[in-house]
Write a protein that holds these residues in place. Sequence first.
Motif, PDB file in Angstrom:
ATOM      1  N   GLY A 100       0.791  -1.226   0.000  1.00 13.57           N
ATOM      2  CA  GLY A 100       0.000   0.000   0.000  1.00 13.57           C
ATOM      3  C   GLY A 100       0.818   1.269   0.000  1.00 13.57           C
ATOM      4  N   ARG A 101       2.001   1.224   0.606  1.00 14.23           N
ATOM      5  CA  ARG A 101       2.831   2.420   0.662  1.00 14.23           C
ATOM      6  C   ARG A 101       3.516   2.680  -0.684  1.00 14.23           C
ATOM      7  NH1 ARG A 101       6.085   4.927   5.336  1.00 14.23           N
ATOM      8  NH2 ARG A 101       4.382   3.944   6.442  1.00 14.23           N
ATOM      9  N   ASN A 106       4.532  -6.166  -9.272  1.00 13.29           N
ATOM     10  CA  ASN A 106       5.216  -6.753 -10.423  1.00 13.29           C
ATOM     11  C   ASN A 106       4.848  -8.230 -10.505  1.00 13.29           C
ATOM     12  OD1 ASN A 106       6.655  -4.457 -11.322  1.00 13.29           O
ATOM     13  ND2 ASN A 106       8.200  -4.774  -9.732  1.00 13.29           N
ATOM     14  N   ILE A 107       4.315  -8.629 -11.649  1.00 15.46           N
ATOM     15  CA  ILE A 107       3.882 -10.017 -11.853  1.00 15.46           C
ATOM     16  C   ILE A 107       4.475 -10.513 -13.163  1.00 15.46           C
ATOM     17  CG2 ILE A 107       1.888 -11.548 -12.147  1.00 15.46           C
ATOM     18  CD1 ILE A 107       0.236  -9.432 -10.613  1.00 15.46           C
ATOM     19  N   GLU A 127     -10.504  -5.851 -11.468  1.00 14.06           N
ATOM     20  CA  GLU A 127     -11.674  -6.044 -10.612  1.00 14.06           C
ATOM     21  C   GLU A 127     -11.421  -5.534  -9.189  1.00 14.06           C
ATOM     22  OE1 GLU A 127     -14.980  -7.811 -11.500  1.00 14.06           O
ATOM     23  OE2 GLU A 127     -14.084  -6.680 -13.166  1.00 14.06           O
ATOM     24  N   LEU A 128     -10.151  -5.552  -8.767  1.00 13.56           N
ATOM     25  CA  LEU A 128      -9.817  -5.152  -7.403  1.00 13.56           C
ATOM     26  C   LEU A 128      -9.452  -3.682  -7.273  1.00 13.56           C
ATOM     27  CD1 LEU A 128      -7.770  -8.279  -6.280  1.00 13.56           C
ATOM     28  CD2 LEU A 128      -9.981  -7.555  -5.380  1.00 13.56           C
ATOM     29  N   ILE A 129      -8.697  -3.152  -8.235  1.00 15.83           N
ATOM     30  CA  ILE A 129      -8.243  -1.763  -8.080  1.00 15.83           C
ATOM     31  C   ILE A 129      -8.825  -0.829  -9.130  1.00 15.83           C
ATOM     32  CG2 ILE A 129      -6.074  -2.521  -7.034  1.00 15.83           C
ATOM     33  CD1 ILE A 129      -4.654  -1.807  -9.636  1.00 15.83           C
ATOM     34  N   GLY A 130      -9.516  -1.396 -10.117  1.00 19.26           N
ATOM     35  CA  GLY A 130     -10.128  -0.562 -11.134  1.00 19.26           C
ATOM     36  C   GLY A 130      -9.115   0.312 -11.846  1.00 19.26           C
ATOM     37  N   SER A 134      -3.042   5.645  -8.980  1.00 20.87           N
ATOM     38  CA  SER A 134      -1.938   5.677  -8.015  1.00 20.87           C
ATOM     39  C   SER A 134      -1.186   4.358  -7.954  1.00 20.87           C
ATOM     40  CB  SER A 134      -2.464   6.047  -6.623  1.00 20.87           C
ATOM     41  OG  SER A 134      -3.294   5.007  -6.109  1.00 20.87           O
ATOM     42  N   TRP A 135      -1.754   3.294  -8.548  1.00 17.56           N
ATOM     43  CA  TRP A 135      -1.085   1.992  -8.557  1.00 17.56           C
ATOM     44  C   TRP A 135      -0.329   1.796  -9.862  1.00 17.56           C
ATOM     45  CZ3 TRP A 135      -0.186  -1.805  -5.075  1.00 17.56           C
ATOM     46  CH2 TRP A 135      -0.854  -1.704  -3.843  1.00 17.56           C
TER      47      TRP A 135
END
Length: 272
Positions: A100-101, A106-107, A127-130, A134-135
């Motif tokens: 979160g910080r 990375n995948i 589905e989780l972060i739309g 910021s991500w």
Amino acid sequence: MTISGSDVDFISKVVRARSAIVLDRSKEYLIESRLLTLTRARGDASVEDLIRKLRAAPSGPLRDEVVEAMTTNETSFFRDGHPFKALSNTILPELLVQRGRERSLNIWCAACSSGQEPYTIAMLIQELIGADPSWRVRLLASDLDTKMLQRTKEGIYNQFEVNRGLPAPLLVRYFARHGMNYQADPRLRAMIETKFLNLAEPLPPMPQFDIVFLRNVLIYFDVPMKRQIIKGIKKVIRPDGYLFLGGAETTMNVDDSWERQTIGRAVAYRPR
């Protein structure tokens, strides 16, 4: 038509030298059928003619065409189900908190084939972060087959391919009609970076990955090469990262520096 044993051995040697994939005499039918398909696609006179050309230039462009022809590209959306349930229900939610910080994930999907696996993961992340800007999510899709990498980059799939595992709501939400086919929308394609990568060779400089998918790949290699690949992945995965292998694969008796973890009905491996 049956190719000679010496030709089988020659093709096996070429493929193994380039990719470390093991093809023995028991794979004669597979070798012959795929060489026949390649021969027709190239317009060569016969499989024997193609092999003669390869013998004359065993390090030329034809070598890579033959290696690509021998690569198994079986894949589908949400293949085998359980790893993706573990990803969606447990792993990604936990990582979104833990990262979160820094707000970065990375995948790596190694041996991504035509891309259904990385697109499945991209949809789960969406589905989780739309569209949260910021991500920063980097989804690396690598393969030895340049044609498969191009397919992954384009993200275009036919009716049969989308029928294999892709839920209708996700098809409607993340894909658009592209002629008779379907194409992943730009937000998914923008998440995925394609890269030619030969797992049999030393890994190039890579980021530290939170999750690595290496499913149904190790079964094609001998134990020393499996060990080399797993040790390479150990160097590029974060200490709290997750490695997913195929259902018939394990790190046991290959590299014991991994801990097996059961998540629901899925199995992942984590660095000790």
